[in-house]
Each structure stands twice: as C-alpha cells, then as structure tokens.
Design a protein around this motif. Structure first.
Motif, PDB file in Angstrom:
ATOM      1  N   UNK A 451      48.416 -14.425  34.265  1.00  0.00           N
ATOM      2  CA  UNK A 451      49.609 -14.940  33.584  1.00  0.00           C
ATOM      3  C   UNK A 451      50.873 -14.290  34.131  1.00  0.00           C
ATOM      4  N   UNK A 452      50.823 -12.971  34.326  1.00  0.00           N
ATOM      5  CA  UNK A 452      51.989 -12.246  34.824  1.00  0.00           C
ATOM      6  C   UNK A 452      52.329 -12.698  36.245  1.00  0.00           C
ATOM      7  N   UNK A 453      51.280 -12.916  37.063  1.00  0.00           N
ATOM      8  CA  UNK A 453      51.508 -13.350  38.443  1.00  0.00           C
ATOM      9  C   UNK A 453      52.283 -14.656  38.486  1.00  0.00           C
ATOM     10  N   UNK A 454      51.803 -15.644  37.733  1.00  0.00           N
ATOM     11  CA  UNK A 454      52.491 -16.937  37.715  1.00  0.00           C
ATOM     12  C   UNK A 454      53.882 -16.802  37.090  1.00  0.00           C
ATOM     13  N   UNK A 455      54.013 -15.972  36.041  1.00  0.00           N
ATOM     14  CA  UNK A 455      55.294 -15.810  35.348  1.00  0.00           C
ATOM     15  C   UNK A 455      56.335 -15.085  36.153  1.00  0.00           C
ATOM     16  N   UNK A 456      55.942 -14.385  37.216  1.00  0.00           N
ATOM     17  CA  UNK A 456      56.897 -13.655  38.048  1.00  0.00           C
ATOM     18  C   UNK A 456      57.914 -14.597  38.683  1.00  0.00           C
ATOM     19  N   UNK A 457      57.451 -15.791  39.066  1.00  0.00           N
ATOM     20  CA  UNK A 457      58.360 -16.786  39.642  1.00  0.00           C
ATOM     21  C   UNK A 457      57.737 -18.159  39.424  1.00  0.00           C
ATOM     22  N   UNK A 458      58.183 -18.841  38.376  1.00  0.00           N
ATOM     23  CA  UNK A 458      57.617 -20.160  38.056  1.00  0.00           C
ATOM     24  C   UNK A 458      57.912 -21.190  39.127  1.00  0.00           C
ATOM     25  N   UNK A 459      58.921 -20.934  39.925  1.00  0.00           N
ATOM     26  CA  UNK A 459      59.283 -21.866  40.997  1.00  0.00           C
ATOM     27  C   UNK A 459      58.691 -21.450  42.341  1.00  0.00           C
ATOM     28  N   UNK A 460      57.826 -20.471  42.312  1.00  0.00           N
ATOM     29  CA  UNK A 460      57.223 -19.993  43.555  1.00  0.00           C
ATOM     30  C   UNK A 460      56.123 -20.925  44.047  1.00  0.00           C
ATOM     31  N   UNK A 461      55.288 -20.422  44.971  1.00  0.00           N
ATOM     32  CA  UNK A 461      54.216 -21.220  45.557  1.00  0.00           C
ATOM     33  C   UNK A 461      53.223 -21.658  44.474  1.00  0.00           C
ATOM     34  N   UNK A 462      52.748 -22.887  44.588  1.00  0.00           N
ATOM     35  CA  UNK A 462      51.818 -23.425  43.578  1.00  0.00           C
ATOM     36  C   UNK A 462      50.485 -22.689  43.540  1.00  0.00           C
ATOM     37  N   UNK A 463      50.201 -21.884  44.541  1.00  0.00           N
ATOM     38  CA  UNK A 463      48.934 -21.161  44.568  1.00  0.00           C
ATOM     39  C   UNK A 463      48.779 -20.253  43.351  1.00  0.00           C
ATOM     40  N   UNK A 464      49.893 -19.744  42.812  1.00  0.00           N
ATOM     41  CA  UNK A 464      49.812 -18.800  41.700  1.00  0.00           C
ATOM     42  C   UNK A 464      49.461 -19.506  40.387  1.00  0.00           C
ATOM     43  N   UNK A 465      49.936 -20.720  40.231  1.00  0.00           N
ATOM     44  CA  UNK A 465      49.513 -21.504  39.071  1.00  0.00           C
ATOM     45  C   UNK A 465      48.045 -21.899  39.200  1.00  0.00           C
ATOM     46  N   UNK A 466      47.620 -22.231  40.441  1.00  0.00           N
ATOM     47  CA  UNK A 466      46.216 -22.562  40.684  1.00  0.00           C
ATOM     48  C   UNK A 466      45.332 -21.361  40.352  1.00  0.00           C
ATOM     49  N   UNK A 467      45.791 -20.166  40.722  1.00  0.00           N
ATOM     50  CA  UNK A 467      45.018 -18.959  40.448  1.00  0.00           C
ATOM     51  C   UNK A 467      44.869 -18.737  38.949  1.00  0.00           C
ATOM     52  N   UNK A 468      45.955 -18.932  38.186  1.00  0.00           N
ATOM     53  CA  UNK A 468      45.890 -18.791  36.736  1.00  0.00           C
ATOM     54  C   UNK A 468      44.877 -19.754  36.137  1.00  0.00           C
ATOM     55  N   UNK A 474      37.086 -19.751  34.930  1.00  0.00           N
ATOM     56  CA  UNK A 474      35.925 -18.865  35.102  1.00  0.00           C
ATOM     57  C   UNK A 474      35.578 -18.139  33.806  1.00  0.00           C
ATOM     58  N   UNK A 475      36.616 -17.706  33.078  1.00  0.00           N
ATOM     59  CA  UNK A 475      36.412 -16.886  31.882  1.00  0.00           C
ATOM     60  C   UNK A 475      36.255 -17.713  30.618  1.00  0.00           C
ATOM     61  N   UNK A 476      36.435 -19.011  30.737  1.00  0.00           N
ATOM     62  CA  UNK A 476      36.291 -19.882  29.568  1.00  0.00           C
ATOM     63  C   UNK A 476      37.375 -19.664  28.527  1.00  0.00           C
ATOM     64  N   UNK A 477      38.575 -19.321  28.975  1.00  0.00           N
ATOM     65  CA  UNK A 477      39.694 -19.085  28.067  1.00  0.00           C
ATOM     66  C   UNK A 477      40.838 -20.050  28.395  1.00  0.00           C
ATOM     67  N   UNK A 478      41.636 -20.362  27.432  1.00  0.00           N
ATOM     68  CA  UNK A 478      42.783 -21.217  27.664  1.00  0.00           C
ATOM     69  C   UNK A 478      43.968 -20.447  28.188  1.00  0.00           C
ATOM     70  N   UNK A 479      44.921 -21.164  28.731  1.00  0.00           N
ATOM     71  CA  UNK A 479      46.166 -20.554  29.209  1.00  0.00           C
ATOM     72  C   UNK A 479      47.056 -20.239  28.010  1.00  0.00           C
ATOM     73  N   UNK A 480      47.554 -19.000  27.949  1.00  0.00           N
ATOM     74  CA  UNK A 480      48.486 -18.593  26.884  1.00  0.00           C
ATOM     75  C   UNK A 480      49.905 -18.739  27.413  1.00  0.00           C
ATOM     76  N   UNK A 481      50.580 -19.798  27.006  1.00  0.00           N
ATOM     77  CA  UNK A 481      51.891 -20.106  27.577  1.00  0.00           C
ATOM     78  C   UNK A 481      52.916 -19.011  27.318  1.00  0.00           C
ATOM     79  N   UNK A 482      52.858 -18.391  26.132  1.00  0.00           N
ATOM     80  CA  UNK A 482      53.835 -17.340  25.810  1.00  0.00           C
ATOM     81  C   UNK A 482      53.654 -16.095  26.667  1.00  0.00           C
ATOM     82  N   UNK A 483      52.494 -15.975  27.321  1.00  0.00           N
ATOM     83  CA  UNK A 483      52.217 -14.782  28.133  1.00  0.00           C
ATOM     84  C   UNK A 483      52.601 -14.973  29.592  1.00  0.00           C
ATOM     85  N   UNK A 484      53.108 -16.151  29.945  1.00  0.00           N
ATOM     86  CA  UNK A 484      53.531 -16.402  31.329  1.00  0.00           C
ATOM     87  C   UNK A 484      54.937 -15.844  31.512  1.00  0.00           C
ATOM     88  N   UNK A 485      54.996 -14.557  31.837  1.00  0.00           N
ATOM     89  CA  UNK A 485      56.263 -13.835  31.967  1.00  0.00           C
ATOM     90  C   UNK A 485      56.178 -12.847  33.121  1.00  0.00           C
TER      91      UNK A 485
END
Length: 576
Positions: A451-468, A474-485
């Motif tokens: 979450x932190x990786x993607x939140x570092x730059x939301x306009x960055x390379x799409x690979x970071x959103x793919x990673x999230x 893999x972990x069977x968990x949902x994305x926590x939108x408030x934690x994308x910072x």
C-alpha cells in the motif's frame, strides 16, 4: 551459458552430421591405412562399446575426445595393455598435466605390434620373419570455454596432433593427423524424473584422424577418418550411486554408419559395472562388458569383447592420479569465485552435490538483492535438482513465492518491469522491500508495504498498482484504500489512530495500530512506549515490559518511561 556458444556448438554438430553422411560412400571396409588408430585404449570406454565421446573426463580423453581433458584436475598417468589374437599386442600410455584449471595438456603413445609374421619368397617358401608394427605419438590440449554460475564447465573444446608411423619389414610410412572435439553440458532447471539428483545431459562432436594418408612405396591409403556425434545422460538415482546412459553415432570413411550404446552404473563411488552394444559388428557378439574399481588415487578397469570363434578380447587399464587438484575446492556456499570467474570447479561428484546446491542458494540470495527475481527462481530450481531435500525447508517456500510473484507480475514476458525496479528511486526501493518480505513469508509486512509503495506516487508507473493487487491476491485480503499513502503520511495517520483509540480505551486497536507501525518503522520510541502502555492496560505485563524497554533503548532520555520502569522494578530485570 552464453547463447552464442550454444548456437556455435549446435551448428558445429550439424556440420559434423552432414559431413558424416557425405562420407558414407567414400570408402569400403579395410580400404584405410593406420587402422591401429581405431583400437580403443581405455577399458572403461571399450566396455561401453566406445559410446564415450560425451563421457570421457580423464587422461584417456586424448583418444576419445580431447575436449574431455578440460575436466582433469590433477596430474594423471594411464596405461592399457591388450593381448589380442595371434600374439597381437596393443599398448597405450598417456600423461596428463593440468597446468591451470580448465587447461590441460597430454602426451600419449599408441602402439601395436603384430608378433612374428612369416615372410615368403616368390614360390611360397618361408624365408624370414617379418618385423611389423605401428605407433603414434600424440600431443593433446583441452580447454574450458564457458562455465555456469558456480564455475562448472559447460562448453569444452580440445584438439590432438599426432605423428603416425607404420612399419612392414624394412619399409615404413609416416604421416600426421589431427583430432578435434567439443563437449557441451546441459543442466536444465526441471526434469521429468523430479526425485533424481543432479541430472545432466552432455552432447559431443568429434572429428578423428584428419590428415594425409600413409604411403608405402607407390601405394597410398587414406587414414581411418571418422566423425562422431554423442550424447549422454548422467544422474544419481540412489544417493551415492551414479548411472550414465550414452549413445554415439559414428560415421567412418571406410565402414558403415553405426550406433554405439553404453551404460555405466557406479555403486558407492567404488565399483563400476559397464555394458555396451554396437551395431554393424561383423565378427562375434555385438555386446561388451566390463567392471572397474575407483580408489582415491587409482582407477583399475577391465573390459571383455567377445569375437565368436576367435575368442574374447580382454583389456586391463590403470589410471593413476598424483598431487593435489589444480583448483581450489568448490565454493563451500560462497560466491566469491563466481564473481571472479577465474577458477573452474570440477563436474559433479556425489560428495560435492550439497556444496553445489549451497552455491546456487547463495546465488539466488544474491539475485534477490540485485532484484533479478527470475534468475533467483532458476538458481533455486538448480539447487533442488542437486539436493531435492532443500524443497522441504525455507528454500522451497521461497522458490514457491518467487514463482508466484514472477508469474503474476509477468516479469519474464515483460522484462522492462524488472528494469523499472532495478532503476532505483524511493518507489522502486519500497517495491523491492515488498517483494522481499513476501518472498520470505513476512506477509503482514508485505501487505502494508504494498500500500505504501503505491501511495508514494499514485501517478507513477502502473507496476506499483499491479504489485499491490498481486500481494492482496496472494494473501486473500482486500485493498485498504485509506492505507494507500506515502510512508511518512501513513505512519502519521496510524500514530493518530493509535492515540485516538488509547483515549477511548480501545487498547486492542492500539496494539494493532502500533504493531503495524513497528513493522514498517521499528525505531519510533513513541510508538513503542504507547504499545507498552496498551499492553499494560490489557494486563499483559510481560509484553508491556518488553515494549517499554525497547522504547528506552531507542531513546535513553525518555524520563517518564524510565521512571515507570524503575518503579516497577523492570530496569533491574534488564540489568540482570
């Protein structure tokens, strides 16, 4: 291995094959001179019907395939004696010297004496005994051209120059010839026999006796030129036992095309049992047999070839080893020699399999640090091939996680993604931390960092959103939108939440928030102190004490926490 070398070997082998077919009608059996050059000197190779061009790895390689000399590790002396039919004797002597790892010279003598031959005059009366014999003196050189990640030979090449002499009474003929050879070792990551250790395929191409013919007076005969394409399968099916299956295709100028098949089974690295089969053999059985003993300093080999009514041809050979190996021992789990690329490690021996496996796990660790996750996965598979039990410990889990992340992120199909991660920068570094934590099974930390990786730059390379998304999948968990910072904003938000929960006496939530912060930043003494207070209010004094002690360890000037620890007597526990 470098693809250029692999391509070169394939093209060379194809050339040998095509040229060999073109020679099938070049001569008839017995049309060549210097036939003693076809006498196989090594009992080990003879027992396997001379299906030996891709196997040979000692001083006798100067005859079978000079490329195999590159595997010689110390000074060797070999000799073979063969008493054949009608008093015909064959002797072979060879000396091998590895002047440096992967570079080996040999000198060899190959001699054939025909015993007493009666000479007749024009009317058929015996008048004298004819002295007849053949010999060659050879100089060979083998060199390792390319090596694998842990410095085992992959592509070897070699050549032999030999002076040839044939004598018949008071007439003799002389000439010279060359042998050229190559061996390529293929060690795939995966095998269809998964539980068998150290499977390896070897392929060889050899051209023998290339040179001008022998001329007696006015009669000239070509040399017994031949071309061989060989292959073999090496494996360790039951612990300290080794099995080799080999096949050679032989194209000769003065004989029919033939196939030679050989098998060797070595028990406990001590006793070898051998079997061979040769097609288009004109006299006697097409089968051959042999045994050998391998001791620490000498090999003793025996072979028997049935020739029907003529009897059996039996050979005895000795190969002695002297001095120490020219190269150091294998890597012992370190990768320094891999980086230096100066020393050639020997091919697999059973006692070295675990060492080589450790080398590949070290390389995998190095690959992960360098963000080369595809190579890390491949090297771990190579380690499992050498030591299958590694799958049952942490390495099996790491390889499984690597495989999942490589597949989901499509790193192989889209290598430019790895290029982004290797390019560096804050977001790329965080992504690497995320992947490393996932690979090592630190799932909670990987989830938060994604979450932190993607939140570092939301306009960055799409690979970071793919990673999230991949980590959440893999972990069977949902994305926590408030934690994308970004990291600092994420820690600030979590700190405020933990403080709010503390004042509302929701201490379990305080523990959750503080522990998540500590996963990302374990140097925040305020968070440690608050975690200690939450545990204290929950009545878990042991965990409270550990958290408080960690807080004052980070910040010894935290007077309030120090005073509380002294009041409870927990500072005394720390001193003890």
């Amino acid at each position: 291995m470098n693809k250029t070398w692999r391509r070169a070997f394939i093209l060379s082998a194809a050339g040998v094959l095509l040229f060999g077919f073109s020679l099938l009608k070049a001569g008839s059996p017995g049309s060549s001179g210097g036939l003693f050059l076809n006498y196989s000197p090594g009992p080990r190779g003879s027992a396997m019907a001379d299906a030996f061009s891709s196997i040979t790895d000692d001083a006798y390689a100067s005859y079978f395939n000079p490329a195999g000399l590159s595997d010689v590790e110390n000074f060797q002396f070999g000799t073979t004696y063969n008493l054949s039919f009608e008093g015909i004797r064959h002797q072979y002597l060879v000396f091998a010297y590895p002047y440096k790892p992967g570079n080996v010279f040999t000198l060899n003598y190959n001699g054939l004496s025909y015993g007493n031959i009666d000479g007749y005059d024009a009317v058929g009366t015996t008048k004298w005994n004819i002295d007849a014999g053949d010999f060659s003196l050879g100089f060979s050189y083998g060199k390792t051209l390319t090596k694998d990640e842990i410095e085992r030979p992959v592509l070897n090449a070699g050549g032999t120059f030999k002076y040839i002499n044939e004598k018949l009474d008071n007439v003799s003929a002389r000439t010279f010839a060359f042998d050229l050879g190559a061996v390529y070792a293929l060690r795939p990551d995966k095998y269809w026999l998964k539980k068998i250790q150290a499977q390896e395929f070897r392929f060889s191409a050899v051209a023998k006796n290339i040179g001008p013919g022998l001329k007696f007076d006015k009669e000239s005969s070509p040399l017994p030129m031949s071309f061989i394409l060989g292959s073999s399968w090496h494996m360790h099916p039951w612990g300290s036992h080794k099995l080799i299956l080999a096949l050679d295709n032989v194209f000769a100028v003065d004989d029919k095309y033939k196939i030679c098949f050989g098998a060797e089974y070595f028990l406990f690295q001590l006793l070898g049992v051998r079997f061979g089969y040769e097609t288009n053999k004109y006299i006697g059985s097409k089968f051959r047999f042999g045994v050998g003993f391998r001791l620490s300093f000498v090999d003793i080999d025996y072979s028997m070839t049935p020739f029907g009514e003529l009897g059996n041809m039996q050979k005895i050979g000795i190969l002695a080893r002297f001095g120490y190996k020219k190269e150091k021992q294998p890597l012992k789990g370190e990768i320094m020699r891999v980086e230096d690329a100066k020393v050639v490690a020997p091919r697999e021996k059973i006692e070295e399999l675990q060492t080589f496996a450790a080398d590949f796990t070290k390389l995998a660790e190095k690959n992960i640090v360098e963000r080369d996750y595809l190579s890390a996965e491949q090297n771990l598979k190579k380690a499992f091939n050498l030591e299958p039990n590694l799958r049952n410990d942490k390495w099996g889990k790491i390889e499984k996680n690597l495989s999942e992340i490589n597949k989901e992120m499509k790193f192989e199909e889209m290598p430019e993604k790895l290029g982004v991660l290797k390019g560096g920068g804050e977001q790329a570094d965080l992504a690497h931390r995320t992947i490393r934590n996932f690979i090592n099974g630190e799932n909670d930390k990987a989830y938060l960092l994604a979450h932190i990786t993607y939140g570092t730059d939301l306009n960055g390379n799409t690979i970071y959103e793919e990673l999230l998304n991949a980590i959440c999948k893999f972990l069977g968990r949902g994305v926590t939108r408030d934690a994308i910072l970004p990291e600092k904003s994420w820690i600030t938000q979590k700190s405020k939440s933990s403080a709010s929960y503390f004042y509302t006496r929701e201490f379990n939530k305080v523990v959750r928030e503080c522990e998540e912060i500590i996963l990302i930043d374990d140097s925040n003494y305020i968070v440690w102190s608050r975690l200690g207070s939450a545990y204290y209010m929950l009545g878990d004094y042991e965990k409270a004490k550990k958290a408080y002690l960690k807080a004052v360890e980070i910040n010894p000037s935290d007077g309030a926490t120090l005073e509380f620890l002294k009041e409870k007597g927990w500072m005394k526990d720390k001193a003890e």
